[in-house]
Enzyme design. Sequence first.
Site, mmCIF file in Angstrom:
data_model
loop_
_atom_site.group_PDB
_atom_site.id
_atom_site.type_symbol
_atom_site.label_atom_id
_atom_site.label_comp_id
_atom_site.label_asym_id
_atom_site.label_seq_id
_atom_site.Cartn_x
_atom_site.Cartn_y
_atom_site.Cartn_z
ATOM 1 N N ARG A 191 0.832 -1.195 0.000
ATOM 2 C CA ARG A 191 0.000 0.000 0.000
ATOM 3 C C ARG A 191 0.876 1.258 0.000
ATOM 4 N NH1 ARG A 191 -5.148 1.754 -1.058
ATOM 5 N NH2 ARG A 191 -6.129 2.879 0.639
ATOM 6 N N GLY A 248 -13.572 -1.293 -6.982
ATOM 7 C CA GLY A 248 -14.889 -0.749 -6.632
ATOM 8 C C GLY A 248 -14.925 0.038 -5.347
ATOM 9 N N GLY A 249 -13.770 0.487 -4.845
ATOM 10 C CA GLY A 249 -13.774 1.326 -3.642
ATOM 11 C C GLY A 249 -14.491 0.649 -2.505
ATOM 12 N N ASN A 268 -6.195 4.306 -6.977
ATOM 13 C CA ASN A 268 -7.376 4.857 -6.319
ATOM 14 C C ASN A 268 -8.403 5.258 -7.370
ATOM 15 O OD1 ASN A 268 -9.079 5.426 -4.266
ATOM 16 N ND2 ASN A 268 -8.269 7.451 -3.824
ATOM 17 N N THR A 277 -9.792 0.481 -9.378
ATOM 18 C CA THR A 277 -8.803 -0.405 -8.825
ATOM 19 C C THR A 277 -8.855 -1.593 -9.762
ATOM 20 O OG1 THR A 277 -9.147 0.455 -6.601
ATOM 21 C CG2 THR A 277 -8.465 -1.825 -6.707
ATOM 22 N N ASP A 287 -7.787 8.354 0.474
ATOM 23 C CA ASP A 287 -8.326 7.268 1.300
ATOM 24 C C ASP A 287 -8.096 7.509 2.794
ATOM 25 O OD1 ASP A 287 -9.644 5.682 -0.461
ATOM 26 O OD2 ASP A 287 -8.029 4.254 -0.775
ATOM 27 N N SER A 324 -7.709 0.972 3.443
ATOM 28 C CA SER A 324 -8.193 0.492 2.143
ATOM 29 C C SER A 324 -9.412 -0.412 2.326
ATOM 30 C CB SER A 324 -7.072 -0.291 1.463
ATOM 31 O OG SER A 324 -7.552 -0.942 0.303
ATOM 32 N N SER A 325 -10.113 -0.643 1.229
ATOM 33 C CA SER A 325 -11.199 -1.634 1.220
ATOM 34 C C SER A 325 -10.837 -2.843 0.373
ATOM 35 C CB SER A 325 -12.490 -1.026 0.644
ATOM 36 O OG SER A 325 -12.926 0.035 1.439
ATOM 37 N N THR A 343 -4.090 -0.693 -7.220
ATOM 38 C CA THR A 343 -4.878 0.496 -7.528
ATOM 39 C C THR A 343 -4.060 1.765 -7.672
ATOM 40 O OG1 THR A 343 -6.827 1.734 -6.815
ATOM 41 C CG2 THR A 343 -5.282 1.109 -5.095
HETATM 42 N N1 GLY Z 1 -8.405 3.089 -3.144
HETATM 43 C C1 GLY Z 1 -9.478 2.223 -2.808
HETATM 44 C C2 GLY Z 1 -9.169 1.343 -1.643
HETATM 45 O O1 GLY Z 1 -8.011 1.107 -1.363
HETATM 46 O O2 GLY Z 1 -10.059 0.903 -0.987
#
Ligand code: GLY
Length: 577
Positions: free
Chosen positions: A113, A478-479, A406, A386, A428, A457-458, A404
Amino acid sequence: MKKIIILLLAILIFSCKQENKKVAVEQNLILASVKKEIVKESVIVDSAMVVSAKEEASKIGIQILKNGGNAFDAMVATELALAVSFPVAGNIAGGGFMIYRTIEGEIGALDYREKAPIHASRNMYLDEDGDFISNKSKVGALAVGVPGTIAGIFAVHKKLGSLPIEQIIAPVIALATNGYFLTEQQAKRITYFKASFLKTNNSESLYTKEYKTGDTIKNIALANTLKRISENGRAEFYQGETGKAIVDFLQSKNGIISMEDLNAYEAEWRAPIVFSYKDLRIISMSPPSSGGICLAQILKFIEPYPIKSYGHNSTKTIQILTEAERRAYADRSFYLGDPDFIDIPMDELISDEYLKGRMDNFSFDKATSSDSLSYGIIPGYESDETTHYSIVDKFGNAIAVTTTLNAAFGSKLYSNKLGFFFNNEMDDFSSKPGEPNMYGLIGGKANAIDPQKRMLSSMTPTLVEKDGAFWMTLGTPGGATIITSVLQTILNVYEFDMDMQQAVDAPRFHHQWFPDIIRFEPNSFPKDSLNYLKIKGYQVIENNSIILGKVDGIRILPNGKLEGGADRRGDDTAVGY
Ligand code: GLY
């Protein structure tokens, strides 16, 4: 008299039908019209498979596997091939997460990340009145987090790879040199973002030219960057000529990333989140991604309910998933962030004891209001674009990788010299408590900006075992909707007996605590179901612009073959042999 009896019977039959209709809705027997949407067949192969967002990337991954490489070699090649052929999200100046399981059953998680720069500060996106200047964290050099992708692929190669790095990167350099095929979706997107690229960069670039479907895009600058990385290794990006060019470029655009930031960056091996759902053992991403913990919470919340009998996308299934999602995302906003900076009660958050009480105030009669619901209390304990790919090799190693920039094309900043876009991952972070990020996610102190901290993050790359053996690899972009898309895909196969392609293609919905609405994919759910949910107090929305994931996955069939699902929503492709 006869007429009166017939009339009474007709009234009785009519009212029975009405009652039956009502009961059908009440009993959740109205299923979403899934079938009309399904146009693809699962790809089934004997030995090995790569499923990714772009055919070129899947093919390069498979080429590496055919040439004797393993899933980890293929990961390096696929990741870089996506950076070339899928620049909206594929990247070398972004970051991601990988989950792996070797043939021996060893599992692990890699966190590559992005991090906040050393000169980042808590209030860097606030004006003098303390108000959030939302564009500042989304567009341009200040939105860029210190990139992790190159550190990530070299960490994977060092620990688990088998082929020489030059051999792995060579086909990607050839792809950048010879060009990639522009699909209709890609041509439309580049056209859509052209004005934004021009405004952000103040200059023409490869991606401000006029393109149409079927064009070939050659990225010679990126081919040269990749050649240097192939020759000089990880250090080329974090210490070498490429690193210096990155810093010069970002600083010329008023960015704050320095050589010190690049020198200090390390990818981190972490323990994955492991939990069970019925007879499945699920292995997913740990913080700084919220994916694994939220997925675990949601599945554990719903485990006591017989959702198979409720039916796929029935109102009762939608209600129970929504309520579970509401509660998990409330916890996400309070407890989760970078584990190197904050204490996260990971075990407690997914423990049966803690989760048991959290659904007590749920009733099928009425929606819980998000205003009335906060995070749970843990005794003693005081956040779209992503891309995801899944690989299984002939040896039986499996990986799930989500990576990603983002937003689509990240910060929109593009270096002509280097040939790539930069992330806008700083968005984020929770820039101001209670202020939603671009996904509408609300965060708190746990995800506040600090120098060198990773933003929450998700991303939810996930592997699943069944009966002790590897069973599935999946994930999605998909965030905020990543977690719920992965969740629904697992349930589609496990509970609702779909094949892998049907599972990734099926219509999806999403809830994330705030905003307190259920988002449905447009024209995919019966109006009766939506109306029924409104009566129960749910706010529902069908919005074309919302991305509800593009899931890619592979499942092992009972006969040992590999079944790939590549989401119909994109250009995603499963390739195998
Ligand atoms: N940038 C989207 C995530 O990391 O959740």
